[in-house]
Design an enzyme around this catalytic site. Structure first.
Site, mmCIF file in Angstrom:
data_model
loop_
_atom_site.group_PDB
_atom_site.id
_atom_site.type_symbol
_atom_site.label_atom_id
_atom_site.label_comp_id
_atom_site.label_asym_id
_atom_site.label_seq_id
_atom_site.Cartn_x
_atom_site.Cartn_y
_atom_site.Cartn_z
ATOM 1 N N ALA A 1 0.834 -1.201 0.000
ATOM 2 C CA ALA A 1 0.000 0.000 0.000
ATOM 3 C C ALA A 1 0.864 1.244 0.000
ATOM 4 C CB ALA A 1 -0.914 0.020 1.224
ATOM 5 N N LYS B 1 -15.820 20.892 6.455
ATOM 6 C CA LYS B 1 -14.542 20.902 5.746
ATOM 7 C C LYS B 1 -13.429 20.959 6.787
ATOM 8 C CE LYS B 1 -14.267 23.195 1.942
ATOM 9 N NZ LYS B 1 -14.160 24.312 0.954
ATOM 10 N N GLY C 1 2.614 -5.008 5.317
ATOM 11 C CA GLY C 1 3.351 -5.700 6.375
ATOM 12 C C GLY C 1 4.819 -5.945 6.100
ATOM 13 N N ASN D 1 6.960 -2.822 5.575
ATOM 14 C CA ASN D 1 7.269 -2.191 6.860
ATOM 15 C C ASN D 1 8.408 -2.907 7.571
ATOM 16 O OD1 ASN D 1 5.437 -0.075 6.767
ATOM 17 N ND2 ASN D 1 3.802 -1.245 7.741
ATOM 18 N N SER E 1 2.365 -11.901 20.862
ATOM 19 C CA SER E 1 2.367 -10.464 21.110
ATOM 20 C C SER E 1 1.288 -10.114 22.133
ATOM 21 C CB SER E 1 2.122 -9.716 19.793
ATOM 22 O OG SER E 1 2.003 -8.335 20.026
ATOM 23 N N LEU E 2 1.683 -9.443 23.199
ATOM 24 C CA LEU E 2 0.763 -9.084 24.280
ATOM 25 C C LEU E 2 0.529 -7.574 24.362
ATOM 26 C CD1 LEU E 2 2.222 -11.455 27.038
ATOM 27 C CD2 LEU E 2 0.260 -11.889 25.537
ATOM 28 N N GLY E 3 0.829 -6.864 23.277
ATOM 29 C CA GLY E 3 0.610 -5.421 23.250
ATOM 30 C C GLY E 3 1.487 -4.713 24.267
ATOM 31 N N GLY F 1 3.991 -6.619 26.531
ATOM 32 C CA GLY F 1 5.206 -7.251 26.038
ATOM 33 C C GLY F 1 4.928 -8.439 25.147
ATOM 34 N N ASP G 1 4.948 -4.894 13.011
ATOM 35 C CA ASP G 1 5.950 -5.071 11.961
ATOM 36 C C ASP G 1 7.345 -4.725 12.478
ATOM 37 O OD1 ASP G 1 3.975 -5.782 10.112
ATOM 38 O OD2 ASP G 1 3.611 -3.687 9.574
#
Length: 299
Positions: free
Chosen positions: A10, A25, A38, A41, A222-224, A227, A254
Protein backbone atom coordinates in the site's frame (compact mmCIF):
# COMPACT_ATOMS: atom_id res chain seq x y z
CA UNK A 1 19.69 -12.84 3.55
CA UNK A 2 16.25 -11.76 4.76
CA UNK A 3 13.41 -11.62 2.25
CA UNK A 4 10.08 -9.99 3.10
CA UNK A 5 6.88 -10.86 1.24
CA UNK A 6 4.06 -8.30 0.95
CA UNK A 7 1.21 -9.58 -1.20
CA UNK A 8 -1.00 -6.59 -0.39
CA UNK A 9 1.30 -3.53 -0.42
CA UNK A 10 0.00 0.00 0.00
CA UNK A 11 0.85 3.64 -0.32
CA UNK A 12 0.22 4.88 3.22
CA UNK A 13 -0.98 8.46 3.65
CA UNK A 14 -1.29 10.10 7.05
CA UNK A 15 -2.24 13.52 8.35
CA UNK A 16 -3.70 15.27 11.41
CA UNK A 17 -6.81 17.36 12.03
CA UNK A 18 -7.73 19.36 15.11
CA UNK A 19 -11.06 17.55 15.53
CA UNK A 20 -13.15 15.21 13.39
CA UNK A 21 -16.55 16.80 12.75
CA UNK A 22 -19.14 15.26 10.39
CA UNK A 23 -20.06 17.18 7.22
CA UNK A 24 -17.52 19.94 7.88
CA UNK A 25 -14.54 20.90 5.75
CA UNK A 26 -11.59 19.79 7.87
CA UNK A 27 -8.23 21.51 7.51
CA UNK A 28 -5.40 18.97 7.66
CA UNK A 29 -1.72 19.20 8.43
CA UNK A 30 0.91 18.34 5.82
CA UNK A 31 0.35 14.98 4.15
CA UNK A 32 2.92 12.25 4.84
CA UNK A 33 3.24 9.61 2.11
CA UNK A 34 5.08 6.35 2.81
CA UNK A 35 5.52 2.84 1.44
CA UNK A 36 3.40 0.40 3.42
CA UNK A 37 2.15 -3.14 3.82
CA UNK A 38 3.35 -5.70 6.38
CA UNK A 39 6.51 -7.03 4.74
CA UNK A 40 7.53 -3.64 3.35
CA UNK A 41 7.27 -2.19 6.86
CA UNK A 42 9.51 -5.00 8.10
CA UNK A 43 12.10 -4.16 5.42
CA UNK A 44 11.91 -0.45 6.29
CA UNK A 45 12.43 -1.24 9.97
CA UNK A 46 15.40 -3.54 9.25
CA UNK A 47 16.97 -0.72 7.24
CA UNK A 48 16.62 1.63 10.21
CA UNK A 49 18.71 -0.81 12.25
CA UNK A 50 21.47 -0.81 9.63
CA UNK A 51 20.47 -4.19 8.20
CA UNK A 52 19.53 -5.27 4.70
CA UNK A 53 16.63 -7.23 3.26
CA UNK A 54 14.90 -7.74 -0.06
CA UNK A 55 11.28 -6.60 -0.19
CA UNK A 56 9.17 -8.58 -2.68
CA UNK A 57 5.70 -7.40 -3.67
CA UNK A 58 3.29 -7.03 -6.61
CA UNK A 59 2.92 -3.48 -7.91
CA UNK A 60 0.63 -1.87 -10.45
CA UNK A 61 -0.60 1.52 -11.66
CA UNK A 62 0.52 4.95 -10.53
CA UNK A 63 0.57 3.94 -6.86
CA UNK A 64 2.79 0.98 -7.70
CA UNK A 65 5.28 3.32 -9.38
CA UNK A 66 5.10 5.70 -6.41
CA UNK A 67 5.75 2.80 -4.03
CA UNK A 68 8.90 1.83 -5.95
CA UNK A 69 10.17 5.42 -6.05
CA UNK A 70 9.75 5.77 -2.27
CA UNK A 71 11.67 2.54 -1.60
CA UNK A 72 14.42 3.49 -4.04
CA UNK A 73 14.78 6.89 -2.34
CA UNK A 74 15.10 5.14 1.03
CA UNK A 75 17.70 2.75 -0.49
CA UNK A 76 15.66 -0.33 0.35
CA UNK A 77 16.32 -3.28 -1.96
CA UNK A 78 13.17 -4.56 -3.62
CA UNK A 79 11.80 -6.72 -6.40
CA UNK A 80 8.36 -5.78 -7.70
CA UNK A 81 6.24 -8.14 -9.78
CA UNK A 82 4.22 -6.16 -12.36
CA UNK A 83 0.44 -6.60 -12.10
CA UNK A 84 -2.40 -4.96 -14.01
CA UNK A 85 -4.41 -3.71 -11.00
CA UNK A 86 -3.37 -0.52 -9.25
CA UNK A 87 -1.69 -0.77 -5.84
CA UNK A 88 -4.02 0.32 -3.03
CA UNK A 89 -3.61 3.30 -0.74
CA UNK A 90 -4.59 3.56 2.92
CA UNK A 91 -5.21 6.55 5.17
CA UNK A 92 -4.49 7.34 8.81
CA UNK A 93 -6.08 10.42 10.39
CA UNK A 94 -5.01 11.54 13.85
CA UNK A 95 -7.35 13.80 15.80
CA UNK A 96 -5.15 16.29 17.62
CA UNK A 97 -7.70 17.09 20.34
CA UNK A 98 -7.90 13.48 21.57
CA UNK A 99 -4.80 11.90 19.96
CA UNK A 100 -7.18 9.22 18.66
CA UNK A 101 -6.23 7.56 15.38
CA UNK A 102 -8.61 6.58 12.61
CA UNK A 103 -7.20 4.06 10.14
CA UNK A 104 -8.88 3.55 6.77
CA UNK A 105 -7.57 0.33 5.21
CA UNK A 106 -8.52 -0.50 1.63
CA UNK A 107 -8.88 -4.14 0.53
CA UNK A 108 -6.53 -3.98 -2.45
CA UNK A 109 -7.28 -4.90 -6.04
CA UNK A 110 -7.64 -8.50 -7.17
CA UNK A 111 -4.71 -10.35 -8.76
CA UNK A 112 -5.18 -12.77 -11.65
CA UNK A 113 -4.17 -16.43 -11.41
CA UNK A 114 -1.26 -15.76 -13.73
CA UNK A 115 -0.03 -12.87 -11.58
CA UNK A 116 -0.32 -14.96 -8.43
CA UNK A 117 1.78 -17.73 -9.98
CA UNK A 118 4.32 -15.16 -11.19
CA UNK A 119 4.71 -13.94 -7.60
CA UNK A 120 5.08 -17.44 -6.21
CA UNK A 121 7.52 -18.56 -8.89
CA UNK A 122 9.77 -15.58 -8.27
CA UNK A 123 9.85 -16.25 -4.53
CA UNK A 124 10.51 -19.95 -5.16
CA UNK A 125 13.37 -19.41 -7.62
CA UNK A 126 15.95 -17.39 -5.67
CA UNK A 127 19.47 -18.13 -6.91
CA UNK A 128 20.76 -17.62 -3.36
CA UNK A 129 18.51 -19.37 -0.84
CA UNK A 130 17.36 -16.83 1.80
CA UNK A 131 18.17 -17.49 5.44
CA UNK A 132 14.81 -16.06 6.49
CA UNK A 133 11.57 -15.32 4.67
CA UNK A 134 9.06 -13.09 6.45
CA UNK A 135 5.51 -13.20 5.08
CA UNK A 136 3.58 -10.36 6.66
CA UNK A 137 0.20 -8.75 6.15
CA UNK A 138 -3.04 -9.64 4.44
CA UNK A 139 -3.77 -11.27 1.09
CA UNK A 140 -5.52 -9.20 -1.57
CA UNK A 141 -8.70 -10.41 -3.32
CA UNK A 142 -8.07 -13.24 -5.73
CA UNK A 143 -5.10 -14.69 -3.86
CA UNK A 144 -6.05 -18.10 -2.39
CA UNK A 145 -5.91 -18.56 1.36
CA UNK A 146 -3.24 -21.27 0.98
CA UNK A 147 -0.65 -18.92 -0.60
CA UNK A 148 1.46 -18.69 2.57
CA UNK A 149 0.98 -22.43 3.14
CA UNK A 150 2.58 -23.06 -0.28
CA UNK A 151 5.46 -20.81 0.76
CA UNK A 152 5.83 -22.79 3.99
CA UNK A 153 6.23 -26.00 1.98
CA UNK A 154 8.81 -24.38 -0.30
CA UNK A 155 10.79 -23.06 2.69
CA UNK A 156 10.95 -26.52 4.26
CA UNK A 157 12.42 -27.86 1.03
CA UNK A 158 15.17 -25.23 0.96
CA UNK A 159 15.83 -25.05 4.72
CA UNK A 160 14.77 -21.41 4.93
CA UNK A 161 13.37 -20.17 8.24
CA UNK A 162 9.82 -19.05 7.46
CA UNK A 163 8.19 -16.46 9.74
CA UNK A 164 4.43 -16.08 9.24
CA UNK A 165 2.84 -12.89 10.53
CA UNK A 166 -0.69 -12.89 9.18
CA UNK A 167 -4.15 -13.76 10.46
CA UNK A 168 -7.34 -15.71 9.81
CA UNK A 169 -7.47 -18.72 7.51
CA UNK A 170 -4.13 -17.91 5.77
CA UNK A 171 -2.43 -18.12 9.18
CA UNK A 172 -4.12 -21.40 10.05
CA UNK A 173 -3.26 -23.01 6.71
CA UNK A 174 0.38 -21.90 6.91
CA UNK A 175 0.62 -23.28 10.44
CA UNK A 176 -0.80 -26.63 9.34
CA UNK A 177 2.10 -26.98 6.90
CA UNK A 178 4.63 -26.04 9.60
CA UNK A 179 6.74 -22.87 9.77
CA UNK A 180 9.75 -21.81 11.82
CA UNK A 181 8.08 -19.06 13.84
CA UNK A 182 4.58 -17.71 14.42
CA UNK A 183 3.88 -14.30 15.98
CA UNK A 184 0.19 -14.38 16.91
CA UNK A 185 -1.60 -11.95 19.16
CA UNK A 186 -4.01 -13.37 21.74
CA UNK A 187 -6.93 -13.45 19.31
CA UNK A 188 -4.89 -15.26 16.65
CA UNK A 189 -3.55 -17.72 19.22
CA UNK A 190 -7.14 -18.49 20.23
CA UNK A 191 -7.99 -19.32 16.62
CA UNK A 192 -4.96 -21.63 16.35
CA UNK A 193 -6.03 -23.69 19.38
CA UNK A 194 -9.79 -23.48 18.78
CA UNK A 195 -10.72 -21.42 21.84
CA UNK A 196 -12.88 -18.32 22.16
CA UNK A 197 -10.60 -16.68 24.72
CA UNK A 198 -7.48 -17.30 26.79
CA UNK A 199 -6.46 -16.02 30.20
CA UNK A 200 -2.91 -14.68 30.43
CA UNK A 201 -1.84 -17.67 32.53
CA UNK A 202 -3.04 -20.01 29.75
CA UNK A 203 -0.97 -18.46 26.96
CA UNK A 204 2.17 -20.58 27.39
CA UNK A 205 0.19 -23.85 27.42
CA UNK A 206 -1.80 -22.84 24.35
CA UNK A 207 1.39 -21.92 22.50
CA UNK A 208 2.94 -25.27 23.40
CA UNK A 209 -0.11 -26.98 21.91
CA UNK A 210 0.63 -25.18 18.64
CA UNK A 211 4.24 -26.41 18.76
CA UNK A 212 3.23 -29.98 19.71
CA UNK A 213 0.97 -30.10 16.64
CA UNK A 214 4.02 -29.42 14.47
CA UNK A 215 2.76 -25.99 13.42
CA UNK A 216 6.07 -24.27 14.26
CA UNK A 217 9.26 -24.43 16.31
CA UNK A 218 8.90 -21.06 18.02
CA UNK A 219 5.85 -19.04 19.09
CA UNK A 220 6.16 -15.39 20.08
CA UNK A 221 2.81 -14.21 21.39
CA UNK A 222 2.37 -10.46 21.11
CA UNK A 223 0.76 -9.08 24.28
CA UNK A 224 0.61 -5.42 23.25
CA UNK A 225 1.73 -3.04 26.02
CA UNK A 226 2.35 -6.06 28.28
CA UNK A 227 5.21 -7.25 26.04
CA UNK A 228 5.45 -10.75 24.60
CA UNK A 229 5.62 -14.42 25.53
CA UNK A 230 8.38 -16.59 24.04
CA UNK A 231 7.49 -20.28 23.87
CA UNK A 232 9.42 -23.28 22.53
CA UNK A 233 9.02 -26.99 23.28
CA UNK A 234 11.58 -26.64 26.09
CA UNK A 235 10.85 -23.27 27.68
CA UNK A 236 8.60 -20.26 27.99
CA UNK A 237 9.37 -16.77 29.22
CA UNK A 238 7.43 -13.51 29.39
CA UNK A 239 9.30 -10.43 28.21
CA UNK A 240 7.74 -7.23 29.59
CA UNK A 241 7.60 -4.04 27.57
CA UNK A 242 9.03 -0.84 29.05
CA UNK A 243 6.58 1.92 29.91
CA UNK A 244 6.70 4.75 27.37
CA UNK A 245 4.48 7.61 26.22
CA UNK A 246 2.45 6.04 23.42
CA UNK A 247 1.65 8.19 20.39
CA UNK A 248 0.69 5.49 17.87
CA UNK A 249 0.51 1.72 17.56
CA UNK A 250 0.76 1.77 13.75
CA UNK A 251 3.64 -0.45 12.62
CA UNK A 252 4.48 -1.73 16.11
CA UNK A 253 3.92 -5.38 15.16
CA UNK A 254 5.95 -5.07 11.96
CA UNK A 255 8.72 -3.32 13.91
CA UNK A 256 8.78 -6.19 16.39
CA UNK A 257 9.10 -8.74 13.58
CA UNK A 258 11.88 -6.70 11.98
CA UNK A 259 13.89 -6.62 15.20
CA UNK A 260 13.48 -10.35 15.73
CA UNK A 261 14.39 -11.20 12.13
CA UNK A 262 17.48 -9.01 12.27
CA UNK A 263 18.68 -10.64 15.51
CA UNK A 264 17.88 -14.12 14.23
CA UNK A 265 19.98 -13.55 11.11
CA UNK A 266 22.90 -12.57 13.36
CA UNK A 267 22.66 -15.84 15.27
CA UNK A 268 21.48 -14.34 18.56
CA UNK A 269 19.64 -16.46 21.12
CA UNK A 270 15.85 -16.66 21.03
CA UNK A 271 15.63 -14.71 24.27
CA UNK A 272 17.85 -11.93 22.89
CA UNK A 273 15.76 -12.00 19.72
CA UNK A 274 12.47 -11.45 21.51
CA UNK A 275 13.84 -8.84 23.92
CA UNK A 276 15.10 -6.83 20.96
CA UNK A 277 11.82 -7.34 19.12
CA UNK A 278 9.85 -6.00 22.09
CA UNK A 279 12.20 -3.00 22.21
CA UNK A 280 11.55 -2.31 18.51
CA UNK A 281 7.79 -2.66 18.87
CA UNK A 282 7.72 -0.43 21.93
CA UNK A 283 9.92 2.21 20.29
CA UNK A 284 7.51 2.32 17.34
CA UNK A 285 4.67 3.41 19.64
CA UNK A 286 6.69 6.49 20.64
CA UNK A 287 6.29 8.04 17.17
CA UNK A 288 3.17 9.53 15.63
CA UNK A 289 1.64 8.42 12.35
CA UNK A 290 3.26 5.58 10.42
CA UNK A 291 6.90 6.47 11.07
CA UNK A 292 7.91 3.17 12.75
CA UNK A 293 10.77 3.73 15.24
CA UNK A 294 13.96 5.69 15.75
CA UNK A 295 17.03 3.50 16.17
CA UNK A 296 18.19 5.45 19.24
CA UNK A 297 14.84 4.75 20.96
CA UNK A 298 15.25 1.03 20.27
CA UNK A 299 18.76 0.95 21.69
Amino acid sequence: MIVTITMNPAVDKSTRVEKLIPEKKLRCSDLIIEAGGGGINVSKAIKKLGGDSLAVFPAGGDNGELLKRILAKEKISYKSIPVSAGTRECFTITEHASNAQYRFVMPGAALTNGEIEKCFNFIYSFQIVPDIIVASGSLPPGVPDNFFARLAIACKQTGTKFIADTSGIPLQLAAQEGVYMLKPNLSELCSLVGKEYLQLNEVDEAAKQVIDKGHCEVVVVSLGPAGAMLVTKDMHEKIPAPTVKKLSTVGAGDSMVAGMSWMLEQGKSLLEMVRFGVACGTAATMNAGTQLYKKEDVL
